[in-house]
Design an enzyme around this catalytic site. Structure first.
Site, PDB file in Angstrom:
ATOM      1  N   GLU A 143       0.333  -8.014   2.381  1.00 15.28           N
ATOM      2  CA  GLU A 143       0.202  -7.177   3.586  1.00 15.28           C
ATOM      3  C   GLU A 143       0.620  -7.961   4.814  1.00 15.28           C
ATOM      4  O   GLU A 143       0.127  -9.061   5.042  1.00 15.28           O
ATOM      5  CB  GLU A 143      -1.252  -6.699   3.748  1.00 15.28           C
ATOM      6  CG  GLU A 143      -1.618  -5.625   2.742  1.00 15.28           C
ATOM      7  CD  GLU A 143      -3.027  -5.085   2.914  1.00 15.28           C
ATOM      8  OE1 GLU A 143      -3.774  -5.605   3.756  1.00 15.28           O
ATOM      9  OE2 GLU A 143      -3.371  -4.147   2.170  1.00 15.28           O
TER      10      GLU A 143
ATOM     11  N   ASN B 184      -1.229   5.446   3.100  1.00  9.82           N
ATOM     12  CA  ASN B 184      -1.437   6.148   1.832  1.00  9.82           C
ATOM     13  C   ASN B 184      -2.677   7.028   1.956  1.00  9.82           C
ATOM     14  O   ASN B 184      -3.707   6.579   2.423  1.00  9.82           O
ATOM     15  CB  ASN B 184      -1.640   5.088   0.729  1.00  9.82           C
ATOM     16  CG  ASN B 184      -1.807   5.705  -0.632  1.00  9.82           C
ATOM     17  OD1 ASN B 184      -1.786   6.929  -0.779  1.00  9.82           O
ATOM     18  ND2 ASN B 184      -1.966   4.859  -1.629  1.00  9.82           N
TER      19      ASN B 184
ATOM     20  N   GLY C  95      -1.208  -5.197  -2.598  1.00  9.92           N
ATOM     21  CA  GLY C  95       0.012  -6.009  -2.492  1.00  9.92           C
ATOM     22  C   GLY C  95      -0.029  -6.856  -1.226  1.00  9.92           C
ATOM     23  O   GLY C  95      -0.966  -6.783  -0.430  1.00  9.92           O
TER      24      GLY C  95
ATOM     25  N   SER D 207      -5.525   5.541  -0.580  1.00 13.43           N
ATOM     26  CA  SER D 207      -5.318   4.101  -0.680  1.00 13.43           C
ATOM     27  C   SER D 207      -6.533   3.413  -1.316  1.00 13.43           C
ATOM     28  O   SER D 207      -7.671   3.664  -0.931  1.00 13.43           O
ATOM     29  CB  SER D 207      -5.087   3.553   0.723  1.00 13.43           C
ATOM     30  OG  SER D 207      -4.871   2.183   0.650  1.00 13.43           O
ATOM     31  N   SER D 208      -6.253   2.550  -2.317  1.00 13.48           N
ATOM     32  CA  SER D 208      -7.359   1.823  -2.952  1.00 13.48           C
ATOM     33  C   SER D 208      -7.769   0.716  -1.988  1.00 13.48           C
ATOM     34  O   SER D 208      -6.941  -0.100  -1.598  1.00 13.48           O
ATOM     35  CB  SER D 208      -6.897   1.183  -4.253  1.00 13.48           C
ATOM     36  OG  SER D 208      -6.084   2.062  -4.966  1.00 13.48           O
TER      37      SER D 208
ATOM     38  N   THR E  64      -1.618   2.431  -8.120  1.00 13.29           N
ATOM     39  CA  THR E  64      -2.708   3.118  -8.818  1.00 13.29           C
ATOM     40  C   THR E  64      -2.143   4.181  -9.752  1.00 13.29           C
ATOM     41  O   THR E  64      -2.596   4.332 -10.887  1.00 13.29           O
ATOM     42  CB  THR E  64      -3.671   3.730  -7.781  1.00 13.29           C
ATOM     43  OG1 THR E  64      -4.043   2.692  -6.897  1.00 13.29           O
ATOM     44  CG2 THR E  64      -4.885   4.307  -8.425  1.00 13.29           C
TER      45      THR E  64
ATOM     46  N   SER F 156       0.837  -1.203   0.000  1.00 17.13           N
ATOM     47  CA  SER F 156       0.000   0.000   0.000  1.00 17.13           C
ATOM     48  C   SER F 156       0.872   1.254   0.000  1.00 17.13           C
ATOM     49  O   SER F 156       1.788   1.388   0.808  1.00 17.13           O
ATOM     50  CB  SER F 156      -0.890  -0.015   1.242  1.00 17.13           C
ATOM     51  OG  SER F 156      -1.678   1.131   1.231  1.00 17.13           O
ATOM     52  N   GLY F 157       0.593   2.156  -0.928  1.00 21.70           N
ATOM     53  CA  GLY F 157       1.339   3.413  -1.012  1.00 21.70           C
ATOM     54  C   GLY F 157       2.558   3.316  -1.906  1.00 21.70           C
ATOM     55  O   GLY F 157       3.331   4.262  -2.011  1.00 21.70           O
TER      56      GLY F 157
HETATM   57  N1  LIG Z   1       5.146   8.058 -10.171  1.00 24.20           N
HETATM   58  C1  LIG Z   1       4.790   8.830  -9.165  1.00 24.20           C
HETATM   59  N2  LIG Z   1       5.126  10.120  -9.182  1.00 24.20           N
HETATM   60  C2  LIG Z   1       4.787  10.923  -8.161  1.00 24.20           C
HETATM   61  N3  LIG Z   1       4.117  10.517  -7.064  1.00 24.20           N
HETATM   62  C3  LIG Z   1       3.748   9.230  -6.989  1.00 24.20           C
HETATM   63  C4  LIG Z   1       4.062   8.314  -8.037  1.00 24.20           C
HETATM   64  N4  LIG Z   1       3.566   7.135  -7.678  1.00 24.20           N
HETATM   65  C5  LIG Z   1       2.957   7.303  -6.468  1.00 24.20           C
HETATM   66  N5  LIG Z   1       3.073   8.553  -6.054  1.00 24.20           N
HETATM   67  C6  LIG Z   1       2.556   9.118  -4.798  1.00 24.20           C
HETATM   68  O1  LIG Z   1       2.318   8.093  -3.893  1.00 24.20           O
HETATM   69  C7  LIG Z   1       0.965   8.061  -3.465  1.00 24.20           C
HETATM   70  C8  LIG Z   1       0.459   6.648  -3.323  1.00 24.20           C
HETATM   71  O2  LIG Z   1       0.383   6.053  -4.579  1.00 24.20           O
HETATM   72  P1  LIG Z   1      -0.771   5.032  -4.980  1.00 24.20           P
HETATM   73  O3  LIG Z   1      -2.066   5.501  -4.504  1.00 24.20           O
HETATM   74  O4  LIG Z   1      -0.595   4.749  -6.411  1.00 24.20           O
HETATM   75  O5  LIG Z   1      -0.384   3.817  -4.122  1.00 24.20           O
HETATM   76  P2  LIG Z   1      -0.971   2.354  -4.211  1.00 24.20           P
HETATM   77  O6  LIG Z   1       0.180   1.431  -4.455  1.00 24.20           O
HETATM   78  O7  LIG Z   1      -2.075   2.335  -5.185  1.00 24.20           O
HETATM   79  O8  LIG Z   1      -1.505   2.165  -2.754  1.00 24.20           O
HETATM   80  P3  LIG Z   1      -2.767   1.345  -2.261  1.00 24.20           P
HETATM   81  O9  LIG Z   1      -2.422  -0.103  -2.324  1.00 24.20           O
HETATM   82  O10 LIG Z   1      -2.953   1.828  -0.875  1.00 24.20           O
HETATM   83  O11 LIG Z   1      -3.861   1.732  -3.162  1.00 24.20           O
HETATM   84  C9  LIG Z   1       0.213   8.825  -4.550  1.00 24.20           C
HETATM   85  O12 LIG Z   1      -0.904   9.437  -4.009  1.00 24.20           O
HETATM   86  C10 LIG Z   1       1.251   9.829  -5.004  1.00 24.20           C
HETATM   87  O13 LIG Z   1       1.264  10.935  -4.153  1.00 24.20           O
HETATM   88 MG   LIG Z   2      -4.079   2.177  -5.078  1.00 22.93          MG
END
Ligand SMILES: Nc1ncnc2c1ncn2[C@@H]1O[C@H](COP(=O)(O)OP(=O)(O)OP(=O)(O)O)[C@@H](O)[C@H]1O
Ligand SMILES: [Mg+2]
Length: 1109
Positions: free
Chosen positions: A389, A157, A387, A160-161, A112, A107-108
């Protein structure tokens, strides 16, 4: 010219982990850190992309970058997510291979964001057109909608999704998007009713309360204050960098683009509001007669509002919170719910409602974005799933999430190996077996249909009798005790009997990514995911179409006594479908890594990254990848890159590329065991060999650069020299031209000067000659003129002389004649001539005077005073006399026109003038007034008929007068009638004769000198009329009245004595016995001429006459 580049150019660390030398966890981490510090967040492991979350926006996603990576080979540029997206899109479009992009990480870690980057890249490079753009826009805009309802702020995050998402994007044969299908996995619905400390509920709740208009909130019966809702945790309601109100607008807009109708959006928001209201419903216990507690709704306001919002009958829902109906076969048993059960039922309803709404949203979006054509399409799947956890407290959710990741790892290993193997076969290289950990055994532990953990949980849930989490754990302990990846304190495996890190209520699984301890508490409940049928039936009864759709199981007509499938079962089934789906596609991996726990940029926490590297199995990945050969490259680019290392291949190799590479390798004496020749590629076993080649290339490039520099400098100097030489010739030519031009200009100007002088001299000479000629001509003319003049004057003089002489002769002759005549007539002339001349002259003058006077006579008007001026003084008397005669004559003429009546009037006027002119001030104003006499028209006016009949003679004057009362000086209206014999006074209103005076009895009349109408009729003493005394009267026609009186009085008198008129400002009036003095004084000027009479004393009446202004 296209510049050939490679991943190997300007590498920071190594761009592909396969090239890591030596390969160890430390060097792996060091490489990641080095690249991360230099903003290189992407690194490859073969075709897998490792993505480090930078936690800040980097300038690497610009449209220019998209263009840079578009249609380039994977290893041609530095690692980027765009390279992977481009590779996947091109093999989908050009090789007709369905693709899937698997994004994993904790997560984070940026899953996404990565999925969005892939989608936006594909959208940017695929076809364009109105329809295609609409599809793209709908696909992209589905993200904000799902994020609003399925994402939440967690400690890991801020966005977070809380659900897994797999999206199939469908393309046509040209590679233009046609539509898509979204599948969602396991929404974390427990978050709806409770959130861990520091976390929030799903974004949509906060977005609705912050962004909706007051009007909308009123409609939804909501309050903007978060604290009013039990389901919204307060400690982190506001998140830095998140503008909920703006997001609400974005979401609404996105819903509109995706194709939601206005009323659908409204229904969705009503359900969201209903969930918030549901959270506020509280219960209180109420004792029943059997001693059991029954729950009752505490404050019914929220319940009422929720029921109004959804169109549910309040009593139905209230009952569903207090009773539970259990149906078995044909029997129905109703049991009461206690308070705890009521709260459980409420929360279960909220969770179910929200998760069903979420699934409905996904279905609705799918309806909008599904491809319209039925033709076969190519598919690119993007999987953004939670992912692996490992928390301190891991429950049912973590268990199934980790199960999903196990399955993904399995498929990853399988597909990577398969791909590797396929490539070796394709290239004709011998396959060497690779040792790797196969996690199929762990998957089996969880999903085995007979004795897998999930099967046992389901069995336990469906079993009759008392079922608890503990009975489930007991079952596991007996069945899975021997499994090498299962650990539990109470299992038969004595190994863990004394393991204190393993609590009694927990079991532990050795996942491929590490050991995870699961606490069994809640497993059974969560797996059952029970919603009391009474509640689902209550929801079905709602007068709200969306609500009805969400709870079809509440339809009493379709009562299904079978238990619904458990959550675990459903999840396992959907994961199974997903895996099958993925296996048919060409996989592309993005492994996301989170560099720190602080959501901060520039921080690289080694332990955290190390943990992720381990459980993502990245080392394993590298090992598999380089088990045979670490590096491979197609012959063409390989020869292109290293051809400068061998004289035979430099600068051009004319034969096939493979032979060129063979010559090159032989020339460089690379040991034969270090590489193999495939069909289209060379396979290099060790990265060392590749780096040796790279180093040689670098050195060679330096030498080549020097050589190029040398040649370039020589060429540059030569060209410069040639340029100088050419310039010098041009300059010299230009200079010569310039000097010649100057010289020519000088000669030209000199010639012009000489020419002009000569022409000037010639012109002057000619001018002189012409002037001389002209002067000669003028002189001749002048002389001739003078001569003619002299001749003419001489002639004139002669003629004058002659005339003078003739005149003198005539004069002399006349004088002589005169002398002769005078001498002859002298005696006659002296005696008569003077008188005659005088008379003649006078006659002439008189004649002239009279004729002149005839022309200048004034008009015939008697009042015209003009008269011509006298011409000669001696005519003065005659002139005046003539004027008088003329005036009398014209007066006579004037008079001769008068009739008898008019004459009488004028005579009266004349008499008035004689009487009053210059004696009474009133007179001038009367001159212009005609004497009318009968002002009352007494003979014609029927009103005075009676009065008229009393009078025998002709009435000469009839007028209204004022008779002055002696007592107060005030007047009383009377009619004054004057006949030839009498003066009569009659009452004005009645017409009755009050007094009649025979004219002979009238002695005199007194009037003042002033501008008033007062007059006194004085009677002769001793006459019959004198008994009543004199009359003091006032009249507006005084002058006329007195004149008439005087005229008639005089004619009436027998003795010819004229009536006496006294004009004086003080006279005596005999009122019966007393004589009263009437005195006229001049008063101040007044508006109007009315004189006022006042009684001063017994003997004096004072008449004040206003002075004329
Ligand atoms: N390529 C990137 N460039 C800039 N910031 C990023 C990038 N990827 C992620 N981030 C930052 O990290 C934060 C978390 O990313 P994201 O929501 O994609 O995480 P995730 O892996 O989908 O988490 P979760 O499993 O909780 O959904 C985003 O809100 C953004 O601020
Ligand atoms: Mg996500």
């Amino acid at each position: 010219m296209e510049v050939k580049t490679s991943l190997l150019d300007n590498m920071i660390g190594v761009g592909d982990m396969v090239l890591l030398e030596p390969l160890s966890e430390d060097s792996f981490l060091e490489n990641l850190r080095k690249r991360f510090d230099h903003n290189e967040i992407y690194t490859y492991i073969g075709s897998v992309v490792i993505s480090m979350n930078p936690y800040r926006s980097l300038p690497i996603y610009t449209p220019e970058k998209v263009e840079e990576y578009r249609n380039r080979n994977f290893y041609e540029l530095s690692p980027h997510i765009y390279a992977l997206a481009d590779e996947a899109y091109r093999s989908l479009r050009d090789q007709d291979k369905d693709q899937c992009i698997l994004i994993t990480g904790e997560s984070g870690a940026g899953k996404t964001e990565a999925s969005k980057l892939v989608m936006s890249y594909v959208a940017a490079v695929c076809g364009k057109g109105q329809e295609v753009n609409k599809v793209k826009e709908q696909l992209l805009q589905s993200n904000p909608v799902l994020e609003a309802f399925g994402n939440a702020k967690t400690v890991r995050n801020d966005n977070s999704s809380r659900f897994g998402k797999y999206m199939d994007i469908e393309f046509d044969f040209k590679g233009d998007p046609l539509g898509g299908v979204i599948s969602n996995y396991l929404l974390e619905k427990s978050r709806v009713v409770k959130q861990p400390r520091g976390e929030r509920n799903f974004h949509v709740f906060y977005q609705l309360l912050s962004g909706a208009s007051d009007d909308m909130l009123k409609k939804l019966k909501l309050n903007r204050d978060f604290s009013k809702y039990n389901y919204l945790s307060l400690d982190s309601a506001v998140v830095n960098g998140l503008d909920d109100a703006a997001s609400f607008r974005t979401v609404k807009n996105a819903m509109q683009i995706v194709g939601f109708m206005e009323d659908e959006v409204q229904s969705v928001l009503e359900l969201v509001a209903a969930v918030l209201k549901l959270g506020n419903i509280e219960f209180k216990p109420e004792s029943r007669c059997n001693g059991a507690d029954e729950s009752r709704v505490k404050d019914k306001n929220d319940l009422k509002e929720m029921c109004e919002l959804l169109g549910i009958e309040q009593t139905v829902l209230e009952r569903a919170f207090s009773y539970r109906t259990v149906e078995a076969k044909s029997e129905k048993v109703s049991t009461t719910l206690n308070v705890a059960q009521a709260y459980y039922a409420r929360d279960a309803l909220a969770k179910n409602l929200y998760s069903r709404l979420f699934s409905w949203l996904v279905t609705r979006i799918n309806e909008s974005i599904k491809a319209q054509t039925k033709t076969r399409h190519k598919v690119m799947g993007v999987l953004d799933i939670y992912g692996f956890e490992i928390f301190e407290d891991n429950s049912f959710e973590q268990f199934i999430i980790n199960y999903c990741n196990e399955k993904l790892q399995q498929i990853f290993i399988e597909l990577t190996l398969r791909e590797e193997q396929e490539e070796y076969v394709r290239e004709g290289i011998e396959w060497t077996n690779i040792e790797y950990f196969n996690n199929a055994i762990i998957c089996d532990l969880i999903e085995n249909n007979q004795n897998g953990i999930m099967a046992m949980l389901d069995e336990e849930c469906l079993r009759p009798g008392t079922v608890t989490d503990e009975t489930f754990l007991d079952k596991l302990n007996t069945i899975c005790a021997e499994h090498q990846h299962f650990e539990s304190r109470l299992s038969k495996n004595s190994k863990f009997l004394n393991d204190h890190s393993l609590p009694h209520s927990c079991f532990r699984i050795q996942h491929y990514a590490g050991k995870v301890l699961y606490c069994v508490e809640g497993f059974v409940d969560k797996n059952n995911d029970l919603l009391y049928r009474d509640l689902s039936q209550a929801m079905f009864k709602a007068n709200h179409s969306l609500m009805k759709q969400l709870f079809p199981d509440g339809n009493p007509a379709k009562v299904n006594l079978k238990r619904p499938p458990t959550a675990g079962f459903q999840f396992k089934a959907s994961v199974g479908t997903l895996m099958k789906n993925l296996q048919t596609k060409n996989p592309n991996y993005i492994r996301c890594i989170k560099p720190n726990d602080k959501k901060a940029a520039h921080i690289f926490t080694e332990s955290l990254v190390c943990h992720q590297v381990r459980y993502l199995g990245l080392m394993e990945n590298v090992r598999v990848r380089r088990a045979g050969y670490a590096f491979r490259q197609v012959y063409g680019p390989c020869l292109e890159r290293y051809k400068m290392l061998c004289k035979r291949t430099w600068p051009h190799w004319r034969g096939p590329a493979r032979e060129g590479v063979e010559v090159l390798m032989a020339d460089l004496q690379v040991p034969t065991e270090e590489f193999s020749y495939g069909r289209s590629k060379i396979f290099i076993r060790n990265p060392r060999t590749l780096f040796f080649l790279e180093e040689r290339r670098r050195q060679c490039l330096q030498d080549l650069a020097t050589l190029i520099q040398k040649i370039y400098r020589g060429w540059k100097c030569r060209t410069h020299f040639l340029l100088l030489k050419k310039s010098q010739i041009v300059v010299a030519a230009w200079y010569r031209r310039y000097t010649q031009q100057k010289k020519y200009q000088k000669i030209k100007s000199a010639t012009t000067v000489v020419q002009s002088y000569t022409r000037g001299w010639q012109a002057r000479k000619l001018l002189r000659e012409l002037k001389h000629q002209k002067r000669c001509e003028e002189a001749a003319t002048t002389i001739a003129a003078y001569w003619h003049g002299a001749q003419a004057r001489r002639e004139l003089r002669r003629l004058k002389e002659e005339a003078r002489r003739k005149h003198a002769v005539a004069v002399i002759w006349a004088c002589w004649q005169g002398l002769k005549v005078r001498r002859e007539y002298r005696k006659f002339f002296r005696a008569n001539a003077g008188k005659k001349i005088y008379n003649f002259t006078i006659q002439r003058i008189m004649q002239k005077y009279f004729l002149g006077l005839r022309k200048t006579l004034p008009s015939m008007s008697p009042i015209d005073k003009s008269w011509p001026a006298r011409p000669y003084r001696f005519l003065d008397a005659a002139h005046t006399e003539l004027r008088t005669i003329f005036h009398l004559w014209r007066c006579k003429k004037y008079r001769s026109q008068f009739t008898e009546e008019k004459k009488a009037v004028y005579e009266e006027k004349l008499e008035a003038s004689e009487l009053f002119k210059d004696k009474k001030s009133l007179y001038p104003s009367s001159v212009s007034q005609p004497f009318k006499g009968d002002y009352l028209e007494i003979s014609k006016n029927p009103k005075y008929h009676k009065l008229n009949s009393c009078v025998e003679e002709k009435v000469l004057l009839a007028d209204v007068v004022n008779k002055i009362n002696r007592a107060n000086g005030k007047g009383a209206s009377r009619i004054l009638l004057l006949t030839k014999k009498n003066v009569l006074l009659a009452d004005q209103k009645t017409g009755q004769v009050k007094a009649s005076v025979a004219l002979p009895d009238l002695a005199s009349v007194s009037v003042s000198t002033q501008n008033d109408g007062f007059f006194a009729l004085k009677l002769r003493e001793g006459s019959a009329s004198a008994v009543k005394g004199d009359f003091l009267l006032s009249s507006e026609h005084l002058i006329e009245t007195i004149t008439k009186l005087h005229h008639i009085g005089s004619t009436a008198s027998d003795d010819g004595v004229r009536l006496n008129i006294d004009i004086t400002d003080e006279f005596l009036v005999q009122f019966k016995q007393d004589k009263v003095c009437v005195k006229f004084i001049q008063g101040a000027p007044k508006n109007g001429n009315g004189a006022s009479c006042k009684r001063k004393n017994n003997r004096l009446l004072e008449v004040s006459v206003p002075a004329t202004a």
